[in-house]
Each structure stands twice: as structure tokens, then as C-alpha cells.
Design a protein around this motif. Structure first.
Motif, short mmCIF file in Angstrom:
data_model
loop_
_atom_site.label_atom_id
_atom_site.label_comp_id
_atom_site.label_asym_id
_atom_site.label_seq_id
_atom_site.Cartn_x
_atom_site.Cartn_y
_atom_site.Cartn_z
N TYR A 48 30.01 -24.57 10.81
CA TYR A 48 29.79 -25.45 11.95
C TYR A 48 28.41 -26.06 11.85
O TYR A 48 27.43 -25.38 11.51
CB TYR A 48 29.92 -24.64 13.25
CG TYR A 48 29.65 -25.41 14.52
CD1 TYR A 48 30.50 -26.42 14.96
CD2 TYR A 48 28.54 -25.07 15.32
CE1 TYR A 48 30.25 -27.08 16.15
CE2 TYR A 48 28.29 -25.73 16.52
CZ TYR A 48 29.16 -26.74 16.93
OH TYR A 48 28.92 -27.40 18.10
N TYR A 49 28.33 -27.36 12.16
CA TYR A 49 27.05 -28.08 12.14
C TYR A 49 26.94 -28.85 13.44
O TYR A 49 27.84 -29.60 13.82
CB TYR A 49 27.02 -29.02 10.93
CG TYR A 49 25.78 -29.89 10.78
CD1 TYR A 49 24.54 -29.51 11.26
CD2 TYR A 49 25.87 -31.12 10.10
CE1 TYR A 49 23.42 -30.32 11.09
CE2 TYR A 49 24.76 -31.93 9.93
CZ TYR A 49 23.54 -31.53 10.43
OH TYR A 49 22.44 -32.32 10.26
N ILE A 50 25.83 -28.66 14.17
CA ILE A 50 25.57 -29.38 15.42
C ILE A 50 24.16 -29.94 15.34
O ILE A 50 23.23 -29.25 14.93
CB ILE A 50 25.77 -28.45 16.64
CG1 ILE A 50 25.48 -29.20 17.95
CG2 ILE A 50 24.95 -27.17 16.53
CD1 ILE A 50 25.90 -28.42 19.20
N TRP A 51 23.99 -31.24 15.73
CA TRP A 51 22.69 -31.88 15.52
C TRP A 51 22.47 -33.05 16.48
O TRP A 51 23.39 -33.54 17.13
CB TRP A 51 22.58 -32.38 14.08
CG TRP A 51 23.37 -33.63 13.77
CD1 TRP A 51 22.94 -34.93 13.82
CD2 TRP A 51 24.75 -33.70 13.39
NE1 TRP A 51 23.95 -35.80 13.48
CE2 TRP A 51 25.07 -35.07 13.21
CE3 TRP A 51 25.76 -32.75 13.16
CZ2 TRP A 51 26.36 -35.50 12.83
CZ3 TRP A 51 27.04 -33.18 12.79
CH2 TRP A 51 27.31 -34.54 12.63
N ASN A 52 21.22 -33.50 16.50
CA ASN A 52 20.83 -34.72 17.20
C ASN A 52 19.97 -35.57 16.27
O ASN A 52 19.15 -35.04 15.53
CB ASN A 52 20.01 -34.41 18.46
CG ASN A 52 19.21 -35.60 18.96
OD1 ASN A 52 18.04 -35.77 18.61
ND2 ASN A 52 19.84 -36.46 19.74
N ASN A 53 20.16 -36.88 16.30
CA ASN A 53 19.25 -37.84 15.67
C ASN A 53 18.56 -38.64 16.76
O ASN A 53 19.23 -39.05 17.73
CB ASN A 53 20.00 -38.79 14.74
CG ASN A 53 20.22 -38.20 13.36
OD1 ASN A 53 20.44 -37.00 13.22
ND2 ASN A 53 20.18 -39.05 12.34
N CYS A 54 17.26 -38.85 16.62
CA CYS A 54 16.50 -39.56 17.64
C CYS A 54 15.68 -40.67 16.98
O CYS A 54 14.93 -40.42 16.03
CB CYS A 54 15.58 -38.59 18.38
SG CYS A 54 14.48 -39.37 19.59
#
Length: 400
Positions: A323-329
Motif C-alpha cells: 500500500y502506498y499513500i501520499w500527497n504532492n504539494c
């Protein structure tokens, strides 16, 4: 509904003030305080121009516990968001206890005279906050902070048991400076020059600085060389998720940055012990901070984006899952909204969301807590609506 006091007027404090003002229905009165009141006044003016919300300001030395206690008693906030220096955490916690105020920060305490990141000093306050009936929320930035909430969310929804955790942090932005740090230079340089450390098979494994590295592919960015370093949330995550067999933290650094860093170390400018110069005692790294670009002023010409997330392996229904969970800002979007760059934005927004969770009664209880000990769902829902949407992928190539 609630009164909020913000301590710290750097880049993160700027973001916190802007975001809190946009929740004026929840935070009916806001006070921004730091040692330099003029910086608070400038932030308050910018906030009022953008949002129409007026916030109060005050000058106070966060290490002067009696003065800070008096200010807290006078303003009587429901919660304090501490985005001052990590050295000041315990002073601010002491003042909160004396004034009967709840507490939230984004970085754990470290001694001024030792580059050591540990939660033990703040965890030792657990009974004091319990006895006072107050809540202290630790490490509610992005990393630490959202990365812990991401891990809790994965454990709650997708895994019976989490075994492997890799937190990956990439800043693919360009600020156009030869060398600059994205947050307080003194803290930043201390953090990235210490020995690496990760958790494996029930013990901590130590490495030389930047000894272990490999390319990691980041969404919308591509492959970037990523270096294993120690980061404070590992300490709380291995405590709160005892099924972890391995937990690591990776961060990207450009070669130019690393070259400057080596020179700074080699010539002694990263030293944190005092020296005598022309009869005056100075700390080299503090002098270096004074001549480097102010992280709070990098935003205007910053391009590109950050990408921070968790890559997790564990068991679900007896099978190994990934599982991969992320944010790009985007740095540009962060600057348009708050006048600060993306690293400040990704730290400041979660702090405001954590304070909202507290005043709404969703993250609350007497004692001292790390963010992964609370329900992740309402936090992540609010985080997405406040400008940091997150994404997830199941059973892809985790690389690490």
C-alpha cells in the motif's frame, strides 16, 4: 467557538495564521505571538488583507516561562499551536500546564546543546497533562504528523498487521538559491547531518550520514536519489505499531545541496558548541543561520512540488499486501494562498487541522499523544479539504 494562540512567526507560523483565519467560524479569536512582534504584525496584516480576518499579536520570549504563562492566562486560549523552535517545546508545555491550556506542536523537543531527537522528554509529561485534564498533541506537521496518520489509516482500513514501513520525502522544488534550507537552517542542518538510524527486528540500526541511498520514483516527479536518515516519527510509530519488523525514513537531496553540506561540516560551521570570536561567544551554526536565506522568504520564486508518503507492506486476510499513500504539494500554489513555500505549507496546514480535531472533540483526552493514536479518518477528510489532498495505490511496486 474557540480561542487559538500560535507561537512562532516563521514560514510555518505564517501558514498556520492564514489557515486558522480561514476557519474563523471555529477559531473566533486568534493571537499570534513570537519574540519579534514586528514579524507577527506583518503576518497579521497579510492575513487580514487576504482573508478579512483580524488577528491579534504579541511579543513574548517562549523560553521565559513566567512571561509566557502570564500571556496565556491573559488571552486564555483553548489550545496553543507551537511552531517555535524545538528547543522551546518543554518551556511552552510548562507554561501551558501553569495556565491550564491545551498544547499541539509539529516537531519533538531537542536539547539546544545536543543534536538528539527523542520523544522521551515530552512523553515524560504524560502524567502532568493527565492530572491537569489537558491534552498535548505531539508532532502534528507532515513528517512527523500526516505520515503517522497515513500509517494509522492503513492499519485501520487495509491491514491486519503492518510489518514494513518506508516514509519517503521528496522536495523536487527549485528556489533559485545556491544553498538554502526549507525550514530553520539550524534545525535543518542538525537533522540531516546526524547519523542515520532505522528500526529492524526489534532494535535500532545505525548508519553513517547518507551512507544508504537509492533511487525512488515519486508521483508526478520521477526517480530521485533518496537517502536513509533518522526522523523522529519512527520512534513513536514503532512504539504504537509493535508488529513493525522494519521502519525507515528516506529523504531526497540534490548533489549541490550535499556538496554545500559537506563543506559546511568540514569547515566547522555545523558545530553546535560555542566558540570565542573576538572575545564574544558564538555558536557557528547559529551564525550560519544568520547569513543563509530566510526560509520564510523563499516562496516567491519557488517552483516545483513536494511529494511525501508512506509505502507499507503487511498482512491482510493472511496474505501479504502492499500500500502506498501520499500527497504532492505545489510550491507555487502554496505561495499564492499564504505567501509561504510548500515545505512550510505542508507543515502548517496539518497543525491547524489537528487543532480543529481537538476543538471539535475528535482528538481529545487528558495526557500526551502522538497523532497516530487518534482516529485518522476525520483528520484526513479535513486535510484534503484544506489544501493537501492525498492519494493511494494498492499492491503496486513499492521499490524499497
Amino acid at each position: 467557538m474557540a480561542r487559538l494562540m500560535i507561537i512562532g512567526a516563521g514560514g510555518v507560523g505564517t501558514v498556520v495564521a492564514h489557515k486558522a483565519a480561514r476557519h474563523s467560524g471555529n477559531f473566533t479569536e486568534i493571537l499570534l505571538a513570537s519574540r519579534t512582534k514586528e514579524r507577527c504584525d506583518a503576518i497579521a496584516a497579510a492575513v487580514e488583507e487576504k482573508t478579512g480576518v483580524r488577528i491579534a499579536t504579541a511579543g513574548v520570549d517562549a523560553e521565559d516561562v513566567p512571561a509566557l504563562t502570564a500571556l496565556l492566562k491573559d488571552f486564555s486560549p483553548d489550545i496553543v499551536i507551537n511552531v517555535a523552535l524545538p528547543y522551546q517545546d518543554l518551556c511552552i508545555m510548562d507554561a501551558c500546564l501553569a495556565a491550564g491550556v491545551n498544547y499541539l506542536d509539529t516537531a519533538n523537543y531537542e536539547p539546544r546543546d545536543e543534536a538528539k531527537f527523542e520523544y522521551k522528554w515530552q512523553w515524560a509529561y504524560k502524567k502532568k497533562f493527565e492530572d491537569a485534564g489537558l491534552t498535548a498533541i505531539l508532532g502534528c506537521g507532515f513528517d512527523p504528523g500526516v505520515t503517522g496518520v497515513f500509517t494509522a489509516y492503513a492499519a485501520k482500513h487495509y491491514f491486519d498487521e503492518i510489518n514494513y514501513l518506508d516514509i519517503i520525502d521528496c522536495n523536487a522544488g527549485d528556489h533559485g538559491k545556491a544553498f538554502a534550507t526549507n525550514f530553520n537552517p539550524e534545525i535543518n542542518i542538525r537533522e540531516v547531518t546526524q547519523k542515520g538510524k532505522y528500526w529492524e527486528n526489534g532494535k535500532w540500526v545505525y548508519t553513517e550520514p547518507h551512507e544508504i541511498h537509492q533511487p525512488v520514483t515519486y508521483p508526478n516527479i520521477g526517480p530521485k536519489e533518496s537517502y536513509l536518515i533518522y526522523h523522529e516519527e519512527l520512534e513513536s510509530l514503532v512504539k504504537n505499531f509493535p508488529s513493525l519488523k522494519r521502519a525507515r525514513f528516506w529523504m531526497t537531496f540534490g548533489q549541490e545541496y550535499l556538496t554545500h553540506l559537506r563543506v559546511i561540516q568540514n569547515i566547522g560551521m555545523a558545530r553546535i558548541d560555542p566558540i570565542i570570536y573576538k572575545g564574544i561567544e558564538i555558536v557557528p551554526i547559529q551564525f550560519l543561520k544568520a547569513v543563509l536565506p530566510d526560509p520564510g522568504e523563499l516562496g516567491e520564486n519557488y517552483t516545483g512540488e513536494t511529494s511525501i508518503g508512506c509505502r507499507i507492506r503487511g498482512l491482510a486476510g493472511g496474505k501479504e499486501r502492499g500500500y502506498y499513500i501520499w500527497n504532492n504539494c505545489s510550491h507555487e500554489d502554496a505561495y499564492k494562498e499564504t505567501g509561504a513555500q510548500g515545505v512550510s505549507y505542508t507543515t502548517g496546514v496539518p497543525a491547524v487541522v489537528g487543532a480543529l480535531m481537538f476543538i471539535q472533540g475528535k482528538w481529545k483526552g487528558p495526557g500526551v499523544y502522538n497523532v497516530e493514536e487518534f482516529d485518522p479518518d476525520p483528520f484526513l477528510e479535513q486535510l484534503a479539504s484544506d489544501g493537501l489532498p492525498w492519494h493511494e495505490e494498492h499492491d503496486g511496486d513499492l521499490e524499497l
